[in-house]
Design an enzyme around this catalytic site. Sequence first.
Site, PDB file in Angstrom:
ATOM      1  CG  HIS A 258     -12.828  12.212  46.658  1.00 45.93           C
ATOM      2  ND1 HIS A 258     -12.104  11.393  45.815  1.00 45.93           N
ATOM      3  CD2 HIS A 258     -12.716  13.465  46.148  1.00 45.93           C
ATOM      4  CE1 HIS A 258     -11.581  12.117  44.842  1.00 45.93           C
ATOM      5  NE2 HIS A 258     -11.929  13.374  45.019  1.00 45.93           N
TER       6      HIS A 258
ATOM      7  CE1 TYR B 284      -6.392  11.001  51.130  1.00 45.14           C
ATOM      8  CE2 TYR B 284      -7.480  13.130  51.207  1.00 45.14           C
ATOM      9  CZ  TYR B 284      -6.724  12.205  50.532  1.00 45.14           C
ATOM     10  OH  TYR B 284      -6.285  12.475  49.257  1.00 45.14           O
TER      11      TYR B 284
ATOM     12  CB  SER C  62      -7.156   7.658  41.136  1.00 43.75           C
ATOM     13  OG  SER C  62      -8.061   7.848  42.213  1.00 43.75           O
ATOM     14  CG  HIS C  63     -10.866  11.522  37.763  1.00 40.80           C
ATOM     15  ND1 HIS C  63     -11.463  12.366  36.863  1.00 40.80           N
ATOM     16  CD2 HIS C  63     -10.956  12.157  38.955  1.00 40.80           C
ATOM     17  CE1 HIS C  63     -11.878  13.465  37.478  1.00 40.80           C
ATOM     18  NE2 HIS C  63     -11.571  13.361  38.746  1.00 40.80           N
TER      19      HIS C  63
ATOM     20  CG  ASP D 160      -7.838  21.712  41.102  1.00 41.30           C
ATOM     21  OD1 ASP D 160      -8.569  22.251  40.253  1.00 41.30           O
ATOM     22  OD2 ASP D 160      -7.805  20.488  41.313  1.00 41.30           O
TER      23      ASP D 160
END
Length: 709
Positions: free
Chosen positions: A36, A39, A83-84, A252
């Site tokens: 995640h 990569y 995405s989630h 973030d």
Amino acid sequence: MGLNLLPIEMDDIRKRLDREPNEIEWRVIDAVWSEHCSYKSSKIFLKSFSIDSPNVIMGIKDWQDAGAVDIGDGWAIVIKVESHNHPSAIDPFNGAATGVGGIIRDIISKGAKPIALMDMIRVGNLKIRKNVWLLKNIIAGIAAYGNSIGVPVVGGELSFDDTYNDNPLVDVAAIGIVRKDKIKPSIVDKAGLKLVLAGLTGIDGLGGASFASRKLSGEDEIGAVQIADPFAGKIILDITLEIADKVEAIKDLGGGGLAVAVTEMANGLGAIVDIEKIPLRVKNMNPADVIISETQERMLYAVEEKNVEEVCKAFEEYEYPCSVIGEITSEPIIKFRYFGKDLVSLPTNALLEPPKFLWPIKNVRKNVEEKNVDLPLESTIYTVLSHPDLVSKEWVYSQFDYEVNTSTVVKPGDANGAVVSLPNGKLLAIKADGNPDLCSEDAYECGKGIVAEAYRNLATVGARGMVAVDHLQFGDPKKPEVYYTFVEAIRGIGEATRFFNIPIVGGKVSFYNENSQGKPIKPTPLIVMAGLVQGKLLKNRVEDSSYVVLLGYTRKELGGSLLSKIFKVPSQAPKVRLQEDLLSSEVVIDAINEEKITFAKDISRGGLAASLFNIIVHGYGVEISTKSILSDTDNVVENLFSESSGRFVILTNEPEWIVEKSRSKGIVASIIGKVNKKTSILTIDNTDYDLKTIVNNYFNFLEEVIGNG
């Protein structure tokens, strides 16, 4: 310890450290090296997307939280897709809501103001009640966060397939606007900066990055799903933009929490973080949990010491937690301390350079024996046009405040692309496209096709694509057939973006989209493309007696089509002829600027029949002659439902102008019919087909299934 690391990875880090990591260090490595975040199975291929373009300010080679391109007059747009998926399968409301929150924070981490969101949702068969529940709560989560934080959802996609019964896909894209000389990096380039954390850290989202890097087991804890707080998100948004000039870098806190954010921000330098200085939502948290918690609505800032007080004061006015938790160091070591004791001490480069993997591949491209399609026309029309993929998404859009901030120019559903106004007076069009059915047939052609479709869709509002981000969603990369489709999709996307000279400035890879039995989803790459309106903007309208012109050549290519999916029609997948897509798009843009057309629809899902139906739902009828269609087949069903690329349906009062303009560009065009006042009637070769029931289904399906579900 419940790690996702492979034995080869564990051996690798032991050799690099020349020691055994302690338990907390293993958890940090597991997060930072997760698929995640790292990569590790895809990064080598993603480099092929890099295109040198003078407009790119921050691109894929910069590997930051979002991409940025120059749009002129001193302004830049920032774009990102995320995405989630896994969280939304467990807790659809919070999974979807936190997906919105996360991508908004990625945009503001560049110092940009978010101006638009798009959501791309794929769920399973709506005859299964769980899928109705998932979709309803996914939409509610997106609406709750987007509406509360004041960023409009201006468009997206919604489609249905059994492949997503256990694995819904929830993608969110965001666009932001910023003065190009005010763009903030997510990484630092000097030591001595203070690390300032805004927000409380709790126990939600523990192990989220690791959770997103494995298949759903059916036993996953809901604790891996973060909890959304849009009101805190609004505070973070407003204050981050307020203090952006006072900070050196912004990041973030997403997947992997502080473990990942601190490591990536250090950018080869080092950092010391004092865990006891981190404001907690839950008392007496385990220090290891504090490090990898993925609690939302948190931001990390790198700040000159002289500006720390001013930065934190901005948060104090809202009674929002803000604390100096550490600093950037020149020694390239990431350290997490607890009351002076080192709990984690790992080389930055070791964390940032996980082992890369090239997995075996297995060619799964299908060679299909062509057969003549022998389907009854009337029932085929009714069946295909009733498919949930083709119904109005108005019920979904009605849940969103798509006009907040008054930048929305074309409301969702009114055109093939969303359009928002920019501070420099220009109009920006945005569109997302994916085609998992085509990707299941030929991932390479699909990769080209989704880029071409997005480009065509922008052309229908008068825009020319200029920048894109991609989202690549697949099953387990260690499975040769999955990895093959992944590599082929990338090859196709790369070829198409280079052809159109559209840089991909960022994106996301989501592997392990599989159910508990290990069955992967259909390969689902997605493109989000943006471009400036070149002159005039087309807002589709239908007028009686307008001529229907078919732009482009139709081919018997039904593989991956909606017709093939429904009726199991064996056929080759369409070959995407990029030159035809480019030239036909130029015809459409020229026609819009010359005010020669009133309606434009690219031909894609559902073929020509679906595009004609898109005219009929405006309250009119359409009559066509299939003998006028320029095609390599005389089969009416094949001509109506082929999804060959490079084609448009347009309405005009000057059809000969369109035909001549097309000829001058080297594209074929044919006048195939006219619009009439026979409401809900599709006339094909002098035979009327009453679509009143299908039109009612178009407008009411989602509300009846989901709204009352």
